[in-house]
Scaffold this active site. Structure first.
Site, short mmCIF file in Angstrom:
data_model
loop_
_atom_site.label_atom_id
_atom_site.label_comp_id
_atom_site.label_asym_id
_atom_site.label_seq_id
_atom_site.Cartn_x
_atom_site.Cartn_y
_atom_site.Cartn_z
N GLU A 146 55.18 42.90 36.58
CA GLU A 146 56.25 43.20 35.62
C GLU A 146 55.70 44.27 34.69
OE1 GLU A 146 57.36 39.36 34.03
OE2 GLU A 146 57.72 38.59 36.05
N GLU B 30 62.48 40.06 28.18
CA GLU B 30 62.69 40.44 29.58
C GLU B 30 63.39 41.79 29.54
OE1 GLU B 30 61.68 38.67 32.17
OE2 GLU B 30 61.26 36.70 31.29
ZN LIG Z 1 57.23 37.40 33.68
#
Ligand SMILES: [Zn+2]
Ligand SMILES: *[C@@H]1O[C@H](CO)[C@@H](O)[C@H](O)[C@H]1NC(C)=O
Ligand SMILES: *[C@@H]1O[C@H](CO)[C@@H](O)[C@H](O)[C@H]1NC(C)=O
Ligand SMILES: *[C@@H]1O[C@H](CO)[C@@H](O)[C@H](O)[C@H]1NC(C)=O
Length: 448
Positions: free
Chosen positions: A87, A282
């Protein structure tokens, strides 16, 4: 005049020695960039808080007027990126943020006020081994985990989970030790695979915190405000992008547990044991987007990253002073109606920081040998003045011997965690564990 212009021009040439392109930088390139920044700007300080399993340094760049050490009244803030190695957007954004802060200090008014009032710690990558083993793919990749195949965001001690925690990974241990050396006030942890700001708690054991499917923390109002600050300052997040098939996130925020229960997460650990409010950001549906998306992602997040940092100036801050006027370490500073699992305490400078929204709050301050002090304070403003309300608590000695803290503190000793001790870690049996636990409880009692 000409000389002045020439100096400006030369100055620009010199400072442009540190530049950053919109692309993915590997671990070696990130380290080189951070060293350049550290050598160029005297308001930065670079140090390593530990190493990954494969021996890569976990570099933290500190930015602020006095970057090398804490100063009274200056809150400590942190951003942590790339905990899941695949990520990668947070990692890129934090490098861009460093670039923005270093260019803007003493020229951009917002950046200048932020760095004059806050000490900002940036860990660009918490999982460099995972990053190096990731492939450029939007969804799943093994690079999520560290070299030992462990999900670092499931590896922290958990206040709600009774199960014996296993081995603590080196990267997690580094974060836990870091939290002991600095009194962080506010933090965010950057991920990808969704677009939402998720706030504590992430876990629950079905106690009173569990309300309508959410695990509600004592500072829920502040946590929601923090998450909304990010989602509404972000160009899209507040519109509630549900990416592939994740939930619809109203206003771009969610309670962590409501989204999905997560044991051993970092944000609950920060909040419960570090008295540091942390949320999880996120930042993109695609975990490893094409490089051409990066400038747009920076534009979408830049103002939100700055506005979130400014929230460290919510509420009240100050010192607890004993009867002789000396700073009191480990005094309990509690706010009525907010039963934190571990009560907030003053640090080694006798300082406390308490993020609160504008309003009236009754504080209760407890310190051995002194009368319990109860005071009601009005928090008149939000973070606009780049300083929380300053209030010192002056204690009076008590005639009778006062009991220690108002509540037992054993529960605030994080569950025992095994340090990797070469080949000996697995030989620590139950008896060794009991001794360790007793020692931890003893140590906790002595710190009063
Ligand atoms: Zn993550
Ligand atoms: C950061 O810069 C200072 C001053 O130039 C230098 O003394 C120090 O060694 C540098 N730190 C690192 C980790 O490179
Ligand atoms: C920030 O601190 C610097 C260095 O002390 C000072 O020159 C500057 O005036 C300050 N600026 C603001 C906006 O506080
Ligand atoms: C806080 O207290 C002040 C002074 O007692 C009072 O005037 C004010 O209305 C109170 N504010 C709130 C939000 O309760």
């Amino acid at each position: 005049m000409f000389l002045f212009a020439l100096c400006l021009y030369l100055g620009k040439l010199v400072s442009s020695g540190v530049s950053l392109e919109f692309r993915y930088h590997n671990t070696v390139e990130v380290e080189r960039y951070l060293r350049d920044v550290n050598n160029t700007f005297d308001f930065t300080h670079l140090h390593s808080i530990g190493k990954s399993v494969e021996g890569r340094d976990l570099w933290v760049l500190i930015l602020g007027k006095n970057p090398a050490e804490h100063r009274m009244g200056i809150p400590e803030f942190k951003y942590v990126g790339n905990m899941h190695g695949n990520e990668v957007v947070g990692r890129v954004l934090l490098l861009q943020l460093i670039d923005h802060l270093t260019r803007g200090y003493l020229s951009d008014p917002l950046v200048t006020r932020l760095l004059n009032s806050t000490r900002v710690h940036i860990l660009v990558s918490m999982n460099p081994d995972g990053f190096e083993s990731s492939s450029r793919d939007c969804m799943y990749s093994q690079g999520r985990f560290n070299k030992n195949g462990i999900d670092l965001n499931r590896n922290f001690p958990d206040a709600f989970s009774k199960k014996e925690s296993g081995m603590t990974e080196m990267e997690v241990r580094a974060i836990m030790d870091w939290l002991k050396t600095e009194s962080f006030v506010l933090s965010a942890n950057l991920h990808g695979g969704a677009v939402v700001a998720s706030y504590p708690y992430d876990n629950s054991n079905g106690g009173s915190e569990l309300q309508s499917g959410s695990s509600v923390a004592p500072d829920n109002d502040v946590l929601i405000q923090l998450a909304k600050t990010y989602s509404y300052t972000h160009s899209q997040m507040h519109k509630g992008d549900h990416c592939y098939d994740s939930k619809d996130f109203m206003e771009g925020i969610t309670n962590g547990y409501y989204w999905y229960p997560l044991p051993g997460g970092m944000q609950d650990y920060n909040y419960v044991w570090g008295q540091c409010l942390e949320i999880t950001l996120e930042l993109s549906c695609c975990k490893y987007p094409p490089e051409s998306d990066l400038p747009g992602l920076w534009d979408a997040n830049r103002a939100a990253l700055l506005a979130y940092m400014q929230q460290v100036h919510l509420g009240v801050k100050g010192q607890v002073l004993d009867a002789e006027g000396n700073p009191s370490q480990n005094a309990l500073v509690e706010v009525e109606g907010r039963q934190n699992l571990c009560p907030f305490r003053t640090d080694r400078h006798g300082e406390y920081y308490r993020l609160l929204l504008p309003g009236n709050y009754t504080f209760r301050v407890t310190f051995p040998g002194h009368q319990v002090l109860t005071e009601t304070l009005t928090v008149p403003y939000g973070p606009d003045s780049f300083s929380a309300l300053v209030h010192n608590f002056q204690l009076q000695r008590s005639a009778a011997a006062t009991p220690g803290p108002s509540r037992p503190t054993q529960s605030c000793t994080p569950p025992q965690v095994w340090r990797p001790l070469g080949g000996h870690s697995s030989s620590l049996g139950p008896s060794g564990g009991t001794i360790l636990l007793v020692l931890l409880v003893l140590r906790d009692t002595m710190l009063l």
